[in-house]
Design a protein around this motif. Structure first.
Motif, PDB file in Angstrom:
ATOM      1  N   MET A  61     -30.553  15.279 -21.735  1.00  0.00           N
ATOM      2  CA  MET A  61     -28.798  14.799 -22.878  1.00  0.00           C
ATOM      3  C   MET A  61     -28.292  15.577 -21.155  1.00  0.00           C
ATOM      4  SD  MET A  61     -26.086  13.915 -25.658  1.00  0.00           S
ATOM      5  CE  MET A  61     -25.849  15.977 -25.480  1.00  0.00           C
ATOM      6  N   THR A  62     -27.470  15.626 -21.036  1.00  0.00           N
ATOM      7  CA  THR A  62     -26.373  16.470 -20.407  1.00  0.00           C
ATOM      8  C   THR A  62     -25.210  16.391 -20.492  1.00  0.00           C
ATOM      9  OG1 THR A  62     -26.833  15.666 -18.248  1.00  0.00           O
ATOM     10  CG2 THR A  62     -24.785  16.683 -17.174  1.00  0.00           C
ATOM     11  N   LEU A  63     -25.074  17.934 -21.023  1.00  0.00           N
ATOM     12  CA  LEU A  63     -23.959  18.580 -22.047  1.00  0.00           C
ATOM     13  C   LEU A  63     -22.889  18.272 -20.491  1.00  0.00           C
ATOM     14  CD1 LEU A  63     -25.129  22.169 -22.818  1.00  0.00           C
ATOM     15  CD2 LEU A  63     -24.876  19.637 -24.424  1.00  0.00           C
ATOM     16  N   ARG A  64     -21.881  17.732 -21.645  1.00  0.00           N
ATOM     17  CA  ARG A  64     -20.638  17.386 -20.970  1.00  0.00           C
ATOM     18  C   ARG A  64     -19.866  18.929 -21.451  1.00  0.00           C
ATOM     19  NH1 ARG A  64     -19.350  12.079 -19.000  1.00  0.00           N
ATOM     20  NH2 ARG A  64     -16.734  12.781 -20.193  1.00  0.00           N
ATOM     21  N   VAL A  65     -18.702  19.250 -20.177  1.00  0.00           N
ATOM     22  CA  VAL A  65     -18.327  20.690 -20.711  1.00  0.00           C
ATOM     23  C   VAL A  65     -16.691  20.493 -19.966  1.00  0.00           C
ATOM     24  CG1 VAL A  65     -18.217  22.768 -20.460  1.00  0.00           C
ATOM     25  CG2 VAL A  65     -20.567  22.098 -20.437  1.00  0.00           C
ATOM     26  N   GLY A  66     -16.148  21.234 -20.970  1.00  0.00           N
ATOM     27  CA  GLY A  66     -14.634  20.900 -20.598  1.00  0.00           C
ATOM     28  C   GLY A  66     -13.890  22.090 -20.401  1.00  0.00           C
ATOM     29  N   ILE A  67     -12.938  22.953 -20.050  1.00  0.00           N
ATOM     30  CA  ILE A  67     -12.671  23.966 -19.608  1.00  0.00           C
ATOM     31  C   ILE A  67     -11.397  24.426 -20.324  1.00  0.00           C
ATOM     32  CG2 ILE A  67     -11.866  23.681 -17.363  1.00  0.00           C
ATOM     33  CD1 ILE A  67     -12.705  26.586 -17.277  1.00  0.00           C
ATOM     34  N   VAL A  68     -10.660  24.924 -21.321  1.00  0.00           N
ATOM     35  CA  VAL A  68      -8.408  25.206 -21.397  1.00  0.00           C
ATOM     36  C   VAL A  68      -8.329  26.416 -20.760  1.00  0.00           C
ATOM     37  CG1 VAL A  68      -7.929  25.295 -23.220  1.00  0.00           C
ATOM     38  CG2 VAL A  68     -10.296  23.659 -23.627  1.00  0.00           C
ATOM     39  N   GLY A  69      -7.556  26.002 -20.540  1.00  0.00           N
ATOM     40  CA  GLY A  69      -6.680  27.367 -19.461  1.00  0.00           C
ATOM     41  C   GLY A  69      -7.122  27.655 -17.890  1.00  0.00           C
ATOM     42  N   VAL A  70      -5.972  27.180 -17.005  1.00  0.00           N
ATOM     43  CA  VAL A  70      -7.006  26.877 -15.700  1.00  0.00           C
ATOM     44  C   VAL A  70      -6.086  28.105 -14.970  1.00  0.00           C
ATOM     45  CG1 VAL A  70      -7.212  25.691 -13.608  1.00  0.00           C
ATOM     46  CG2 VAL A  70      -7.017  24.496 -15.599  1.00  0.00           C
ATOM     47  N   GLY A  71      -5.774  29.639 -15.817  1.00  0.00           N
ATOM     48  CA  GLY A  71      -5.749  30.946 -15.061  1.00  0.00           C
ATOM     49  C   GLY A  71      -6.495  31.224 -14.448  1.00  0.00           C
ATOM     50  N   ALA A  72      -6.323  32.493 -13.736  1.00  0.00           N
ATOM     51  CA  ALA A  72      -7.606  33.405 -13.388  1.00  0.00           C
ATOM     52  C   ALA A  72      -8.511  33.727 -13.850  1.00  0.00           C
ATOM     53  CB  ALA A  72      -6.979  35.113 -13.054  1.00  0.00           C
ATOM     54  N   ARG A  73      -9.313  33.478 -15.398  1.00  0.00           N
ATOM     55  CA  ARG A  73     -10.477  33.712 -15.787  1.00  0.00           C
ATOM     56  C   ARG A  73     -11.397  32.425 -15.660  1.00  0.00           C
ATOM     57  NH1 ARG A  73     -14.316  36.894 -15.433  1.00  0.00           N
ATOM     58  NH2 ARG A  73     -15.407  36.157 -17.648  1.00  0.00           N
ATOM     59  N   ALA A 121      -1.097  23.221 -13.008  1.00  0.00           N
ATOM     60  CA  ALA A 121      -2.036  23.853 -13.268  1.00  0.00           C
ATOM     61  C   ALA A 121      -3.394  22.791 -12.800  1.00  0.00           C
ATOM     62  CB  ALA A 121      -2.802  24.223 -14.556  1.00  0.00           C
ATOM     63  N   ALA A 122      -2.658  21.298 -12.072  1.00  0.00           N
ATOM     64  CA  ALA A 122      -3.668  20.515 -11.408  1.00  0.00           C
ATOM     65  C   ALA A 122      -4.537  20.445 -10.428  1.00  0.00           C
ATOM     66  CB  ALA A 122      -2.941  19.092 -12.011  1.00  0.00           C
ATOM     67  N   ALA A 123      -3.323  21.261  -9.567  1.00  0.00           N
ATOM     68  CA  ALA A 123      -4.113  21.536  -7.956  1.00  0.00           C
ATOM     69  C   ALA A 123      -4.602  22.835  -8.043  1.00  0.00           C
ATOM     70  CB  ALA A 123      -2.890  22.076  -7.076  1.00  0.00           C
ATOM     71  N   ARG A 124      -4.680  23.774  -9.504  1.00  0.00           N
ATOM     72  CA  ARG A 124      -5.702  24.763  -9.094  1.00  0.00           C
ATOM     73  C   ARG A 124      -6.852  24.624  -9.614  1.00  0.00           C
ATOM     74  NH1 ARG A 124      -6.920  29.576  -9.479  1.00  0.00           N
ATOM     75  NH2 ARG A 124      -7.985  30.913 -11.050  1.00  0.00           N
ATOM     76  N   ALA A 125      -6.765  23.259  -9.933  1.00  0.00           N
ATOM     77  CA  ALA A 125      -7.828  22.784 -11.035  1.00  0.00           C
ATOM     78  C   ALA A 125      -8.989  22.160  -9.914  1.00  0.00           C
ATOM     79  CB  ALA A 125      -7.979  21.746 -12.417  1.00  0.00           C
ATOM     80  N   ARG A 126      -8.423  20.949  -9.222  1.00  0.00           N
ATOM     81  CA  ARG A 126      -8.913  20.186  -8.404  1.00  0.00           C
ATOM     82  C   ARG A 126      -9.262  21.596  -7.136  1.00  0.00           C
ATOM     83  NH1 ARG A 126      -4.395  17.353  -8.381  1.00  0.00           N
ATOM     84  NH2 ARG A 126      -2.791  18.179  -6.572  1.00  0.00           N
ATOM     85  N   ARG A 127      -8.496  22.701  -6.910  1.00  0.00           N
ATOM     86  CA  ARG A 127      -8.951  23.102  -5.795  1.00  0.00           C
ATOM     87  C   ARG A 127     -10.363  24.853  -6.374  1.00  0.00           C
ATOM     88  NH1 ARG A 127      -3.720  25.113  -5.835  1.00  0.00           N
ATOM     89  NH2 ARG A 127      -3.724  26.863  -6.530  1.00  0.00           N
ATOM     90  N   LEU A 128     -10.128  24.486  -8.013  1.00  0.00           N
ATOM     91  CA  LEU A 128     -11.387  25.264  -8.497  1.00  0.00           C
ATOM     92  C   LEU A 128     -12.839  24.433  -8.644  1.00  0.00           C
ATOM     93  CD1 LEU A 128      -9.500  28.072 -10.792  1.00  0.00           C
ATOM     94  CD2 LEU A 128     -11.251  28.204  -9.225  1.00  0.00           C
TER      95      LEU A 128
END
Length: 390
Positions: free
Chosen positions: A1-13, A39-46
């Motif tokens: 099963m593929t693990l579904r992962v989220g990230i909380v906080g779209v800052g420098a780290r 922060a949505a724009a940074r999330a898309r870039r990353l």
């Protein structure tokens, strides 16, 4: 099963989230969370357009994630981690664990009561310089460890820690957590015991003199970082509030009798860590802490000898701790998928923070000796049996 992962906080780290899809584990980054809509724009870039962006942990829960990487500011760690753990989500929590001992213990309790897996991102346990020093100790080349010294020259301190929320006591406690938790954890790991007593000394010596101030909440580190920002007194756009120490020193007595010291300065011209490990039959010391550096061992009696008796090259992490970040993320995802042991430890992360917090209390109260608050035996027992460090 593929693990579904989220990230909380779209800052420098948040950049560590880019390792999820390439960690050698069947896992995929599916969502990013940040309370700031911009922060949505940074999330898309990353992470690309296929990673959903939401603005609350409740919204993340609706996306049915198995694991989450928490890279929020330090003062938000405890609330985010507790929410996720109690929701049954495995958590990768950036160090420091939290900014108070009480919040550290609240996170550990949430993992204990929920059974959710908790991993703290002490990536330096995967850095070659630390592994090399630890292997030298384990080999017996310097005998029984009796003292550990660490000098941390934080040459990028003005850019890294004095232009945003890191400069505020209310947000970080002190830089003995944000920076020192790394090195205190390494000292504990190499020496084989946790600190019991501390004495701290420190002051804000340079950056309080800088009058150029700006609210930088509309920017990130990459927007202002430059080696041309020199000398320290010529820095511009420091955070409006600057009340953390830029020089700190800690003396530690560990439970096994080892004596240790940690010194941190945020206005040196160079940026690296120097560890000296002294045993009953020799000592080891690193020169440089990334690719191209060396660890030297002195274990015969003689006068000054620059190159020591043995020399070991340091490999990996040529540009910092990127390789260690990748290894740490792979270990976390493997732990979520399969369980087992890890090099990092939630208890060790708690003890590093407790040492830094108590040392900060000491230095702000006139350098009085202080004792580290013990961890509840039930929590110690739980993690000893469910996540024994490798």
């Amino acid at each position: 099963m593929t693990l579904r992962v989220g990230i909380v906080g779209v800052g420098a780290r948040a950049e560590i989230g880019r390792w999820v899809n390439d960690a050698g584990v069947d896992a995929r980054l599916v969502a990013a969370v940040d309370v700031r809509p911009e922060a949505a724009a940074r999330a898309r870039r990353l992470f690309g357009d296929d990673v959903a962006f939401v603005t609350s942990l409740d919204d993340l829960g609706a996306l049915d994630v198995d694991a989450a990487i928490v890279t929020t500011p330090d003062d938000a760690h405890a609330d985010a981690a507790e929410f996720l753990l109690r929701a049954g989500v495995a958590v990768y929590l950036e160090k420091p664990l939290a900014i108070t001992v009480e919040d550290c213990d609240r996170i550990l309790l949430a993992a204990y009561e929920s059974g959710s897996r908790l991993y703290v991102g002490h990536n330096m346990r995967h850095m070659d310089v630390v592994r090399r020093l630890r292997d030298i100790v384990a080999s017996g080349a310097i005998g029984e460890v009796r003292a550990v010294w660490c000098r941390h020259f934080v040459g990028n301190g003005g850019d890294y820690y004095f232009k945003d929320w890191h400069a505020e006591r209310a947000r970080v406690g002190s830089l003995l957590l944000q920076k020192g938790a790394h090195d205190i954890d390494v000292i504990h790991w190499i020496a084989g015991a946790y600190t019991e007593q501390v004495v701290g000394m420190g002051d804000l010596m340079v950056y309080d003199r800088v009058t150029s101030r700006r609210d930088n909440s509309d920017r990130l580190l990459r927007d202002w970082f430059s080696h041309d920002n020199w000398p320290p007194e010529a820095q511009i756009d420091l955070n409006p509030t600057v009340d953390v120490e830029d020089v700190s020193m800690v003396q530690m007595r560990l439970s096994n009798g080892v004596l240790a010291s940690y010194q941190q300065c945020h206005f040196t011209p160079d940026y690296w860590r120097n560890y000296t490990i002294i045993g009953t039959r020799g000592r080891a010391e690193n020169f440089g802490d990334t690719e191209g550096g060396v660890v030297r061992v002195w274990n015969r009696r003689h006068d000054y000898q620059e190159r020591g008796d043995l020399e070991f090259p340091i490999a990996g992490d040529a540009a910092g701790h990127g390789e260690a970040d990748q290894l740490t993320m792979a270990e976390f995802l493997g732990f979520v998928a399969h369980g087992g042991s890890t090099a990092t430890s939630p208890v060790a992360a708690r003890q590093a923070v407790a040492t830094g917090i108590t040392a900060t209390q000491s230095l702000r109260q006139g350098s009085v000796p202080m004792t580290i608050a013990p961890l509840a035996p039930s929590l110690q027992h739980y993690f000893d049996n469910h996540q024994v460090p490798a």
